[in-house]
Design an enzyme around this catalytic site. Structure first.
Site, PDB file in Angstrom:
ATOM      1  N   LYS A   1       3.333  36.841 -47.543  1.00 55.10           N
ATOM      2  CA  LYS A   1       2.101  37.548 -47.928  1.00 55.10           C
ATOM      3  C   LYS A   1       2.202  39.014 -47.536  1.00 55.10           C
ATOM      4  O   LYS A   1       1.795  39.898 -48.293  1.00 55.10           O
ATOM      5  CB  LYS A   1       0.891  36.892 -47.275  1.00 55.10           C
TER       6      LYS A   1
ATOM      7  N   CYS B   1     -14.819  29.952 -37.748  1.00 59.23           N
ATOM      8  CA  CYS B   1     -13.427  29.747 -37.362  1.00 59.23           C
ATOM      9  C   CYS B   1     -13.120  30.028 -35.895  1.00 59.23           C
ATOM     10  O   CYS B   1     -12.212  29.416 -35.344  1.00 59.23           O
ATOM     11  CB  CYS B   1     -12.489  30.577 -38.243  1.00 59.23           C
ATOM     12  N   MET B   2     -13.833  30.941 -35.237  1.00 62.50           N
ATOM     13  CA  MET B   2     -13.457  31.327 -33.882  1.00 62.50           C
ATOM     14  C   MET B   2     -14.566  31.158 -32.859  1.00 62.50           C
ATOM     15  O   MET B   2     -14.369  31.442 -31.673  1.00 62.50           O
ATOM     16  CB  MET B   2     -12.988  32.792 -33.864  1.00 62.50           C
TER      17      MET B   2
ATOM     18  N   MET C   1      -7.466  26.511 -35.905  1.00 61.57           N
ATOM     19  CA  MET C   1      -8.629  25.844 -36.497  1.00 61.57           C
ATOM     20  C   MET C   1      -8.749  24.364 -36.147  1.00 61.57           C
ATOM     21  O   MET C   1      -9.850  23.820 -36.117  1.00 61.57           O
ATOM     22  CB  MET C   1      -8.607  25.996 -38.022  1.00 61.57           C
TER      23      MET C   1
ATOM     24  N   GLY D   1      -7.454  33.777 -37.390  1.00 66.40           N
ATOM     25  CA  GLY D   1      -7.030  33.740 -38.781  1.00 66.40           C
ATOM     26  C   GLY D   1      -7.334  34.995 -39.561  1.00 66.40           C
ATOM     27  O   GLY D   1      -6.850  35.173 -40.673  1.00 66.40           O
ATOM     28  N   GLN D   2      -8.167  35.905 -39.007  1.00 63.86           N
ATOM     29  CA  GLN D   2      -8.564  37.106 -39.734  1.00 63.86           C
ATOM     30  C   GLN D   2      -8.085  38.350 -38.987  1.00 63.86           C
ATOM     31  O   GLN D   2      -7.947  38.340 -37.764  1.00 63.86           O
ATOM     32  CB  GLN D   2     -10.079  37.150 -39.897  1.00 63.86           C
TER      33      GLN D   2
END
Length: 811
Positions: free
Chosen positions: A87, A171-172, A346, A383-384
């Site tokens: 990516k 998510c966090m 996650m 994840g971000q």
């Protein structure tokens, strides 16, 4: 498996071909400082963090004729040392999808129609002015720090309602409550160096080979150099990570709680826990029938007693993991000659007991003394790209203020009002709605108590990511007094239901600052122009605030009557940054960041000055200035050898401890079943997640042909025996159904993932196959984070539709 780092990255997809193509076209880089001067080939190069995950890889961005035309891994960056994942090598392509949003659009007579920016801003300002208490902002860990900070200041310093939350709640949030309730302050104590120093790496329900491949490659590279490192994968299905591991422990969903307790039980029973570490640095807590952030005081004796039932045999009965494997894990943790790092993401966080699971992992490390040395660390990954820097540190959660402050604490409100120069009492002490509650209120008719009437979504796609989409997103359709504003770069499942769509600039089309998973703050400059009339999210927020100021809304003034976002030049003159043509007359990012930086010192999260960040590839806070004027980052927190705030002789000091005695907390939290488990009607477990090629909902990556072609659509993974029982083969269309809905998906057998019998996996990147229409909305009682990893489902072959024959006339 003896695979070196570059071979590993090549094996994850087509990164090697991409690298070679760039080198043929633009030449290979050597390890030299960047120059923004134009190179001989007409390219101008500059630095930026990658736009995707929380790893925080740095890239070199090559620009020619106002377009990003080349990407290379930044060799000067400690995070990725010149490498990128598939990516990352394609990140420049996210800017150039054919369907970029370029003009504001307002829904009129059921259709989105092009309008001017002034009309769009007037529409937002009027709704805020009329019902400020019913207005909310929903953002994400993709916000830059200035974007999140400006939204935070607008809501909490201007509107006084606290209805702001990021998708990091999805998510966090459980990682946050885990850190807060063990070490007294959020964010990891260790850093990525732990991956280079550990002897044992344990993955607790995550798949870094695909989700954080550059970090995982650091470990694989060590093996290629002849280093010995034991890799252990604990999960509910085999993944690509499993292929590289020495041990795989497959457990029944939700029973990771029991496994963690089983390890702790054996450490105590066998006398292999670290008595010195526990006595010197730890206190004990226990969870209660009414879960709370800080629980009840406990003791080592009570902790030992509460763990007594979790024998290896009992844990095997609950989890399916052989008792011998539980003993093996306990033996590893009981060996202080080893250094052990735990990774999770996650699988631990998106869990109806995610806070407790975070607590238990931290607790095992403290109980065993595998804490406080390089390579001995419990490490939560994000994840971000700025879930840490913006969602958590800026405090864009409904109950927080910048720098670890809380809206409920008067001293914290007073301090924030001082920094923002607000009148006393401007900040509301009542927390706003967390994500799930915010959207539930938005989807509830006003006459039935739905007291959120307008939501402004920035840099996220809740129409695809919220759980139980019908209840928490789609049900707002047709509610006449509800209004959805979406700032976006491409059409999404969210813009499809929006009342107002605002075209946004993205990544290097604007200035920015991110904060990654290891507390590293990273800055970049605008390099190319956004398309059409797309504009910066920060500008949008400030422009709306200015409209309210001009309408006479008192909340847009500080206590001196000045505009809340007043910015002055070196001569002391106000720069009209709310006018787009003047927004870049001054560096607004620098101004907002330096204002925000004043919040960072209370909790010892000291951020580096903006100009220092400009010269670096990111710095890990706390960043302090030495006597000689050098700015020094802190790789390891709470540890005397690294952290300048640890008092001499303390060795390890949790200086924001819950118990105010510099000690961390070891928790007992019991195993509890999942809130929805398989039964006769829905006999299988459903788990959702990501894939290597796509990032989150695919809004950006599905516009990159190479990535889209490599993974064009979602699918359902299941065990071959389960497929056979339902008459399913590879490529067949299966129906996946839960109590909340059903969708049709192609079957993929023996692919990358290998679920056990009775379990299925579906990725969530595909906007045409919305698996979150089926997922559960149940949340962790403390963090309010939903569980996406387990609910009950049934899978069956799509029925064949019999053709409808016209009735033939009788002879």
């Amino acid at each position: 498996m003896n695979v070196d780092r570059r071979q590993f990255l090549k094996s994850t997809a087509m990164a090697a071909a991409v690298t070679a193509a760039h080198q043929r076209a633009y030449g290979a880089f050597d390890n030299t400082e960047l120059s923004t001067a134009e190179a001989a080939d007409g390219l101008t190069w500059d630095k930026a963090p990658c736009r995707f995950c929380g790893t925080g890889c740095h890239v070199r961005v090559g620009v020619k004729d106002n377009k990003v035309v080349a990407i290379q891994g930044e060799q000067l960056a400690e995070v990725n040392q010149g490498l990128l994942c598939v990516k990352g090598y394609h990140v420049g392509g996210i800017l150039y999808g054919e369907d970029r949003l370029k003009e504001p659009m307002l829904r009129k007579n059921g259709k989105l129609e092009k309008v001017s920016w002034d009309e769009a801003l007037e529409a937002i300002a009027q709704r805020l002015y009329d019902r400020p208490e019913q207005f909310a902002i929903y953002g994400s860990g993709q916000w830059t720090i200035p974007e999140g900070y400006s939204a935070q200041k607008l809501i909490k310093g201007g509107l006084s309602n606290n209805h702001i939350d990021p998708n990091a709640r999805l998510c966090m949030a459980s990682a946050v409550t885990g850190f807060l309730s063990t070490q007294g302050v959020d964010e990891p104590a260790g850093c990525y160096t732990d991956l280079d120093e550990c002897d044992v790496l344990i993955m607790w329900g995550n798949n870094p080979a695909e989700m954080h491949p550059v970090l995982f490659s650091r470990v694989i590279d060590r093996r290629s150099k002849g280093e010995e490192i034991t890799l252990i994968d604990m999960g509910t299905r085999r993944t690509r990570t499993t292929e590289y591991c020495d041990e795989y422990l497959e457990f029944r969903p939700q029973t990771d709680l029991a496994i963690a307790n089983g390890i702790a039980h054996l450490l105590l029973k066998n006398g292999t826990y670290d008595q010195r570490f526990v006595e010197r640095f730890c206190n004990f807590r226990k969870d209660t029938d009414t879960p709370s952030l800080f629980g009840e005081v406990s003791s080592l004796e009570e902790y030992t007693e509460l763990l007594a039932p979790y024998t290896p045999e009992y844990v095997e009965q609950l989890s399916g993991v052989p008792a011998g494997k539980i003993r093996y894990l306990a033996e590893l943790f009981g060996n202080r000659d080893l250094r052990i790092t735990s990774l999770w993401c996650m699988g631990v966080n998106q869990h109806t007991r995610g806070t407790n699971m975070n607590r238990l992992i931290h607790g095992i490390h403290m109980l065993s003394g595998h804490w406080g040395k390089p390579g001995d660390a419990p490490t939560s990954l994000t994840g971000q790209p700025s879930a840490c820097g913006t969602a958590r540190e800026v405090g864009t959660l409904a109950h927080t203020l910048p720098g670890g402050r809380l809206v409920a604490k008067e001293a914290h409100r007073n301090d924030s009002e001082r920094i923002w120069n607000l009148p006393d009492g401007r900040i509301n002490p009542k927390p706003g709605y967390h994500t799930i509650k915010m959207w539930e209120q938005f989807c509830t008719p006003t006459e039935s108590g739905g007291d959120i009437s307008t939501i402004w979504v920035q840099v996220t796609n809740p129409g695809q990511t919220l759980p139980y989409l019908k209840k928490y997103f789609q049900n707002h359709r047709g509610l006449k007094d509800k209004f959805l504003i979406v700032s976006e770069v491409y059409p999404t499942a969210t813009t499809a239901m929006a009342d107002l769509v605002l075209p946004a600039a993205m990544w290097v089309e604007k200035n920015g600052i991110y904060g990654n998973s290891e507390r590293r703050t990273q800055q970049w400059f605008k390099m190319v122009d956004p398309p059409g009339n797309a504009r910066d999210d920060t500008w949008m927020t400030i422009a709306v605030a200015r409209k309210l100021f001009e309408m006479g809304y008192s909340g847009m003034k500080d206590k001196d009557g000045e505009f809340l976002f007043d910015v002055k030049d070196d001569a002391g003159n106000t720069v009209p940054i709310w006018e787009w043509e003047h927004y870049y007359d001054i560096n607004v990012d620098k101004t907002l960041y330096e204002e925000y930086r004043a919040f960072s010192f209370m909790k010892h999260k000291d951020l580096a000055p903006y100009d220092v960040l400009v010269e670096s590839r990111g710095l890990r806070w706390p960043v302090v200035q030495d006597a000689n004027g050098t700015w020094r980052e802190t790789p390891f927190r709470f540890m005397e050898f690294s952290d300048p705030y640890v008092e001499p002789g303390k060795e390890i000091q949790f200086y924001h401890s819950v118990t105010q005695d510099d000690r961390g907390l070891i928790w007992f939290c019991p195993y509890e079943p999942a809130t929805e488990e398989p039964d006769d009607s829905y006999p299988m477990w459903l788990c959702t997640g990501r894939v290597l090629e796509h990032w989150h909902t695919g809004t950006m990556t599905r516009r990159i042909p190479q990535l889209h072609n490599a993974m064009p659509h979602a699918y359902v993974e299941l065990h071959p025996d389960d497929a056979r029982d339902q008459g399913l083969a590879n490529g067949d269309i299966a129906v996946v159904e839960t109590r909340r809905g059903k969708i049709e998906l192609p079957v993929w057998l023996n692919g990358r993932g290998h679920p056990p019998r009775g379990s299925i996996f579906v990725p969530f990147f595909d906007e045409h196959l919305l698996i979150n229409e089926l997922t559960l909305g149940d949340v962790d009682p403390i963090s309010k984070e939903p569980d996406y990893k387990k609910c009950a489902a049934v899978v069956y072959k799509k029925p064949v539709q019999k053709p409808v024959l016209e009735e033939q006339p009788r002879s």
